[in-house]
Design an enzyme around this catalytic site. Structure first.
Site, short mmCIF file in Angstrom:
data_model
loop_
_atom_site.label_atom_id
_atom_site.label_comp_id
_atom_site.label_asym_id
_atom_site.label_seq_id
_atom_site.Cartn_x
_atom_site.Cartn_y
_atom_site.Cartn_z
N TRP A 21 23.01 20.31 -97.03
CA TRP A 21 24.40 19.93 -97.30
C TRP A 21 25.18 19.49 -96.06
O TRP A 21 25.06 20.09 -95.00
CB TRP A 21 25.13 21.13 -97.92
CG TRP A 21 26.60 20.92 -98.00
CD1 TRP A 21 27.55 21.32 -97.10
CD2 TRP A 21 27.30 20.25 -99.04
NE1 TRP A 21 28.80 20.93 -97.53
CE2 TRP A 21 28.67 20.27 -98.72
CE3 TRP A 21 26.90 19.62 -100.23
CZ2 TRP A 21 29.64 19.69 -99.53
CZ3 TRP A 21 27.88 19.04 -101.04
CH2 TRP A 21 29.23 19.09 -100.69
N MET A 22 26.04 18.46 -96.25
CA MET A 22 27.00 18.08 -95.21
C MET A 22 28.34 17.74 -95.84
O MET A 22 28.39 17.07 -96.87
CB MET A 22 26.48 16.85 -94.44
CG MET A 22 27.48 16.33 -93.41
SD MET A 22 26.83 14.99 -92.39
CE MET A 22 27.03 13.59 -93.51
N ASN A 23 29.45 18.20 -95.18
CA ASN A 23 30.76 17.61 -95.49
C ASN A 23 31.44 17.15 -94.20
O ASN A 23 30.80 16.43 -93.43
CB ASN A 23 31.63 18.46 -96.44
CG ASN A 23 31.95 19.87 -96.03
OD1 ASN A 23 31.07 20.70 -95.95
ND2 ASN A 23 33.21 20.17 -95.79
N ASP A 24 32.69 17.46 -93.98
CA ASP A 24 33.52 16.82 -92.94
C ASP A 24 32.86 16.55 -91.57
O ASP A 24 32.15 17.41 -91.06
CB ASP A 24 34.73 17.70 -92.59
CG ASP A 24 35.45 18.26 -93.78
OD1 ASP A 24 35.10 17.94 -94.91
OD2 ASP A 24 36.38 19.06 -93.55
N ARG A 151 44.20 25.64 -91.32
CA ARG A 151 42.90 25.23 -90.78
C ARG A 151 42.84 23.81 -90.23
O ARG A 151 43.76 23.04 -90.32
CB ARG A 151 41.84 25.39 -91.86
CG ARG A 151 42.09 24.59 -93.12
CD ARG A 151 40.94 24.84 -94.10
NE ARG A 151 41.07 24.07 -95.33
CZ ARG A 151 41.54 24.57 -96.45
NH1 ARG A 151 41.91 25.82 -96.53
NH2 ARG A 151 41.63 23.79 -97.53
N ASP A 152 41.64 23.49 -89.73
CA ASP A 152 41.24 22.16 -89.29
C ASP A 152 42.00 21.67 -88.06
O ASP A 152 42.62 20.60 -88.06
CB ASP A 152 41.37 21.14 -90.45
CG ASP A 152 40.67 21.61 -91.72
OD1 ASP A 152 39.80 22.49 -91.61
OD2 ASP A 152 40.99 21.11 -92.81
N GLU A 203 44.69 18.84 -95.52
CA GLU A 203 43.53 19.24 -94.73
C GLU A 203 43.28 18.22 -93.61
O GLU A 203 43.77 17.09 -93.66
CB GLU A 203 42.28 19.31 -95.61
CG GLU A 203 42.39 20.28 -96.78
CD GLU A 203 41.12 20.39 -97.62
OE1 GLU A 203 40.79 21.52 -98.00
OE2 GLU A 203 40.45 19.38 -97.90
#
Ligand code: FRU
Length: 482
Positions: A21-24, A151-152, A203
């Site tokens: 899996w990959m996101n941001d 966050r972020d 986000e």
């Protein structure tokens, strides 16, 4: 056990993890001739889970090498999204030119149940160009004041403030913090409570300067999920001024970096000088966990160069593929001039070895309705076009093959044309299972995934109104890495 492998959907000039899996995109930074791309990664499964920072590097923004995982979850939590800086003056005391990652620790689920204080900001540093990382012993550096979504962090050095500025997503707004040393943070201001789109939580922000007509402006990117213009996840932007403490927008209109469904959580690289290079996650939370690829899920967009452009009284953010992409896509190059489409023109025979990984550029002196149709022998098609009446560019993937894995996937997704000239230009980047459309020198962008059950082998242009194409050029990736 993973589903059967789908190498046919593996992009060649976009980064995708070898497995799982990959996101941001996270911590993007250019250092000593290397672009570092970290990313939200779950190495145990093809769905979202306990987050790590994966790592990939590139020398040309086209070919990527996956590196060992950079950051693992620890007792303070999972490693959520964040940024990285080069600490040239050793403000943090980790070492001169240390790479410092500023990220969110997400403590799930133990504390979540009890308080709203389960997300807080922490540091890690690397003294060997990102090969190995040490978490700061004093983590977290920014505890949670009691905000559910906190966050972020995107950090950059701000010359007006003479400090580091952290741009942080705090539920339904952005909060700016400052610090002399990356460790002690002071709240400066909040932005956006009643501005912009609020169909979902805010986000992955970014704040950076760009120059327009010799004057510096500030751009604030804010991803939101859900609530995007074509539903689900998307990234809005504001243009204005930042005085070292506070962001003041020049316009209150809601504008989107990309009007396709598949460009989320994008931010820009640190340390690229006057170039402002953006990269996003080429998916959408509506179906990112279901896309029919294996043994990996999800890819990044191509890196894009951002700029500001005036159209009448408006100022827009433009995005175009970095020139490195065009320089790598030179094989099988074909240039055609003065083509007339009425009502159809089959380009297949004119583009030898069409394939499914290419760049297509097209220009016209008089824009009118048209549709570019990529199709295969099974009646599946991907349509990219312009609708004059609605004055919008669109991608229609309703019949593009595998679409039923989510009812949010199929559909026609459009973005407004911003240019007002009769002349228009279009750049398409196709890479196995994605298309990125850049119209009018990047004034409108659309990024979309598709999964044909057999590769598309024909390309036809259609225009009942009659389209004159002044120039059309086509080229493929010279060396198909991976
Ligand atoms: C955005 C996001 C971030 C968070 C990360 C978790 O896609 O929800 O806000 O840090 O993903 O993986």
């Amino acid at each position: 056990p993973l589903p059967p492998a789908t190498p046919q959907y593996r992009p060649a000039y976009h980064f995708s993890p070898a497995r799982m899996w990959m996101n941001d995109p996270n911590g993007m930074v250019y250092s000593q001739g290397v672009y570092h791309l970290f990313f939200q990664h779950y190495p145990e499964a093809m769905v979202w889970g306990p987050m790590h920072w994966g790592h990939a590097t590139s020398k040309d923004l086209v070919h990527w090498q996956e590196q060992p995982i950079a950051l693992f979850p620890d007792k303070l939590g999972w490693i959520f999204s964040g940024s990285a800086v080069i600490d040239e003056n050793n403000t943090a005391g980790f070492g001169k030119n240390a790479l410092v990652a500023i990220f969110t620790h997400h403590n799930d689920p133990e504390e979540k149940k009890k308080t709203n204080r389960h997300q807080y900001q922490s540091l890690a540093y690397s003294l060997d160009q990102g090969q190995t990382w040490t978490k700061y012993a004093g983590n977290p550096v920014l505890p949670n004041p009691g905000i559910q979504d906190f966050r972020d962090p995107k950090v950059s050095w701000n010359t007006a403030a003479g400090k580091w500025i952290m741009t942080l997503a705090t539920k339904d707004r952005i909060t700016f913090y400052s610090s002399p040393d990356l460790k002690a943070w002071t709240k400066e201001s909040e932005f956006g409570e009643k501005l912009g789109a609020h169909g979902g939580v805010w986000e992955c922000p970014d704040l950076f300067p760009l120059t327009l007509d010799g004057k510096q402006q500030w751009v604030l990117l804010v991803s939101i999920n859900p609530g995007g213009p074509n539903s689900g996840s998307a990234t809005q932007y504001f243009i204005g001024q930042f005085d070292g403490k506070k962001f003041t927008p020049a316009s209150t209109a809601t504008r989107w970096v990309d009007y396709g469904k598949d460009n989320y959580a994008g931010v820009t690289y640190a340390n690229t000088g006057a170039r402002r290079i953006f990269q996003g996650w080429m998916s959408n939370w509506e179906y990112a966990n279901q896309v029919p690829t294996s043994p990996w899920r999800n890819a990044m967009t191509v890196p894009r160069e951002l700029a500001l452009r005036k159209v009448g009284a408006d100022v827009f953010l433009t995005s175009q593929p970095v020139p490195e992409i065009g320089r790598a896509l030179t094989a099988g190059s074909v240039k055609l001039q003065n083509l007339t489409v009425k009502p159809t023109l089959d380009l297949t025979g004119k583009l030898p070895g069409l394939g499914d990984k290419f760049q297509l550029k097209m220009s016209t002196r008089q824009l009118t309705d048209f549709a570019l149709v990529l199709a295969n022998g099974r009646g599946e098609e991907l349509v990219i076009g312009y609708d004059k009446k609605a004055n919008e560019y669109y991608v229609d993937r309703s019949k593009s093959g595998l679409v039923a894995f989510s009812d949010k996937f199929p559909g026609r997704h459009a973005g407004p044309r911003r240019a007002t000239t009769p002349a228009a230009d279009l750049t398409l980047l196709v890479d196995a299972s994605s298309v990125e459309v850049f119209a009018d020198q990047g004034l409108t962008a659309l990024s979309e995934l598709f999964f044909p059950s057999e590769p598309f082998t024909t390309l036809t242009v259609k225009s009942a109104a009659g389209l004159s194409i002044s120039e059309l050029s086509y080229s493929r990736l010279a060396t198909e890495a991976k």
